[in-house]
Write an enzyme that holds these catalytic residues in place. Structure first.
Site, mmCIF file in Angstrom:
data_model
loop_
_atom_site.group_PDB
_atom_site.id
_atom_site.type_symbol
_atom_site.label_atom_id
_atom_site.label_comp_id
_atom_site.label_asym_id
_atom_site.label_seq_id
_atom_site.Cartn_x
_atom_site.Cartn_y
_atom_site.Cartn_z
ATOM 1 N N ASP A 189 0.793 -1.241 0.000
ATOM 2 C CA ASP A 189 0.000 0.000 0.000
ATOM 3 C C ASP A 189 0.827 1.293 0.000
ATOM 4 O O ASP A 189 0.311 2.350 -0.341
ATOM 5 C CB ASP A 189 -0.949 0.018 1.206
ATOM 6 C CG ASP A 189 -1.988 -1.091 1.155
ATOM 7 O OD1 ASP A 189 -2.163 -1.692 0.080
ATOM 8 O OD2 ASP A 189 -2.620 -1.357 2.195
ATOM 9 N N ASP A 222 1.575 3.000 2.540
ATOM 10 C CA ASP A 222 0.817 3.921 3.397
ATOM 11 C C ASP A 222 1.503 4.184 4.738
ATOM 12 O O ASP A 222 0.855 4.339 5.771
ATOM 13 C CB ASP A 222 -0.608 3.364 3.629
ATOM 14 C CG ASP A 222 -0.608 1.979 4.272
ATOM 15 O OD1 ASP A 222 0.472 1.353 4.381
ATOM 16 O OD2 ASP A 222 -1.684 1.510 4.666
HETATM 17 O O1 LIG Z 1 -5.911 -9.760 2.067
HETATM 18 P P1 LIG Z 1 -7.130 -9.172 2.658
HETATM 19 O O2 LIG Z 1 -7.288 -9.560 4.083
HETATM 20 O O3 LIG Z 1 -8.311 -9.460 1.805
HETATM 21 O O4 LIG Z 1 -6.963 -7.599 2.699
HETATM 22 C C1 LIG Z 1 -6.932 -6.765 1.580
HETATM 23 C C2 LIG Z 1 -6.140 -5.531 1.942
HETATM 24 O O5 LIG Z 1 -4.767 -5.888 2.118
HETATM 25 C C3 LIG Z 1 -3.939 -5.099 1.285
HETATM 26 O O6 LIG Z 1 -3.707 -5.819 0.087
HETATM 27 C C4 LIG Z 1 -2.618 -4.835 1.973
HETATM 28 O O7 LIG Z 1 -2.856 -4.143 3.174
HETATM 29 P P2 LIG Z 1 -1.985 -4.360 4.481
HETATM 30 O O8 LIG Z 1 -0.553 -4.306 4.047
HETATM 31 O O9 LIG Z 1 -2.367 -3.250 5.409
HETATM 32 O O10 LIG Z 1 -2.297 -5.687 5.036
HETATM 33 C C5 LIG Z 1 -4.783 -3.850 0.996
HETATM 34 O O11 LIG Z 1 -4.389 -3.191 -0.177
HETATM 35 C C6 LIG Z 1 -6.160 -4.434 0.917
HETATM 36 O O12 LIG Z 1 -7.134 -3.470 1.258
HETATM 37 MG MG LIG Z 2 -1.957 -1.692 6.645
#
Ligand SMILES: O=P(O)(O)OC[C@H]1O[C@](O)(COP(=O)(O)O)[C@@H](O)[C@@H]1O
Ligand SMILES: [Mg+2]
Ligand SMILES: Nc1ncnc2c1ncn2[C@@H]1O[C@H](COP(=O)(O)OP(=O)(O)O)[C@@H](O)[C@H]1O
Length: 328
Positions: free
Chosen positions: A132, A134
């Site tokens: 992300d 972020d």
């Molecule tokens: O894999 P999951 O649990 O469906 O989550 C999806 C989320 O994880 C991500 O791919 C990565 O986010 P994080 O690195 O905060 O875990 C986001 O872009 C997306 O919103």
């Molecule tokens: Mg995150």
């Protein structure tokens, strides 16, 4: 250099990201270099609570630098969100005599680390691993560059169909509340419009821009939509709205999903992960704790976890300007 650090634990947590293996490798080999025992902890904080440990030697991490995902596996642990869960985790750390912890993950992981450290006073250093991008205090997070390349590659393919059929494609990309993936991949893939969470420019403006494009002779278009954008409509509702208000468009939706998190890490992510893995172990040996190692203008620096997870970085206005000019 701290003499009392004899054993360092390493885990990956939250969403996996390409380059996490390269980071584990760099942590493991830095430990070997400095004569410290390295303990791999499986399944993030959940594996920590359950004591899923394995000694990692320099040879345990052969042939992983080029692999996506994380061989230590990852988890989103609900139990670790509770005080009791974290107390169990600390007990496990004590049982095997782990003196310090390296956590590779995103904002959630660092939030969990802040709690563990405050409640149990164990040194913890973080490495930013998430597609992300972020996180504050680092120009890039591990996995972001690879994800961008994956997204651009996917949109290039979608462009073939968009152009062959004179279609309008809405492509949803990941990023949670951050628009970094959308804005950069959108510009890199030549998208017409990019919707991101950091600015809600309104649906009217998007419609105007689509009408202008058509008048200027464009026959197909790609709109990149960040999953967290704030128009109030999901991507399918957006497509429906465009279809109802702009006649003559053949519209399709493509949600890229988890393919964005997979694949072999780019060279950039491997080098970044290697630098930050070494940086994390060296930060522990300097006596640092409660910090994340990040990269700023090529230099590895430490920032407090609180700073790393605080708010959103401002939108790169120059990118928006470049988009406006290059989509004329
Ligand atoms: O894999 P999951 O649990 O469906 O989550 C999806 C989320 O994880 C991500 O791919 C990565 O986010 P994080 O690195 O905060 O875990 C986001 O872009 C997306 O919103
Ligand atoms: Mg995150
Ligand atoms: N507020 C919190 N308190 C304690 N632990 C947390 C908190 N937020 C997240 N965590 C822990 O960190 C893990 C990873 O966070 P998550 O948001 O899923 O991914 P990321 O670290 O990639 O942002 C969570 O599954 C949870 O175990």
């Amino acid at each position: 250099m701290l003499e009392n650090i004899k054993k360092i634990g390493v885990l990956t947590s939250g969403g996996d990201a390409p380059g996490m293996n390269a980071a584990i490798r760099a942590v493991t080999r830095s430990c070997a270099y400095y004569d410290i025992e390295c303990i791999g902890i499986y399944r993030g904080f959940q594996g920590l609570i359950e004591g899923e440990f394995e000694v990692l030697t320099a040879r345990s991490v052969r042939n992983v630098i080029n692999k996506g995902g994380t061989f230590l596996k990852s988890a989103r642990s609900q139990e670790f969100r509770t005080k009791e869960g974290r107390a169990k985790a600390f007990e496990k750390l004590q049982e095997v005599g782990i003196d310090a912890l390296v956590v590779i993950g995103g904002d959630g992981t660092f939030t969990g680390a802040i709690h563990l450290q405050q409640e149990h006073n164990i040194p913890i250093v973080g490495i930013p691993g998430t597609i992300d991008n972020d996180i504050n205090g680092t120009d890039y997070t591990i996995g972001y560059d690879t994800a961008l390349n994956t997204v651009v590659d996917a949109i290039d393919k979608i462009r073939d169909t968009a152009s062959s059929h004179d279609r309008l494609f809405l492509v949803e990309v990941m990023g949670r509340d951050a628009g970094d993936i959308a804005l950069n991949s959108g510009i890199g893939a030549g998208a017409e419009e990019i919707l991101i969470p950091e600015e809600d420019m309104g649906i009217d403006r998007m419609m105007e821009s689509l009408m202008k494009s058509r008048k200027s002779g464009k026959t197909s278009s790609i709109i990149v939509v960040a999953e967290g954008e704030k128009s109030g409509k999901n991507i399918f509702e957006l497509a429906e709205f465009i279809g109802e208000n702009l006649t003559g468009y053949d519209i399709r939706v493509s949600v890229l999903g988890h393919m964005q998190r997979g694949g072999a890490p780019s060279c950039y992510d491997r080098v970044l992960a290697s630098k930050l893995g070494v940086g994390a172990v060296e930060a522990i040996l300097r006596g640092e704790s409660g910090v994340m190692v990040g990269i700023t203008n090529k230099i590895v620096t430490s920032v407090d976890f609180e700073v790393a997870i605080k708010g959103r970085r401002p939108l790169d206005k120059e990118l928006r300007r470049v988009l406006n000019i290059t989509t004329v």
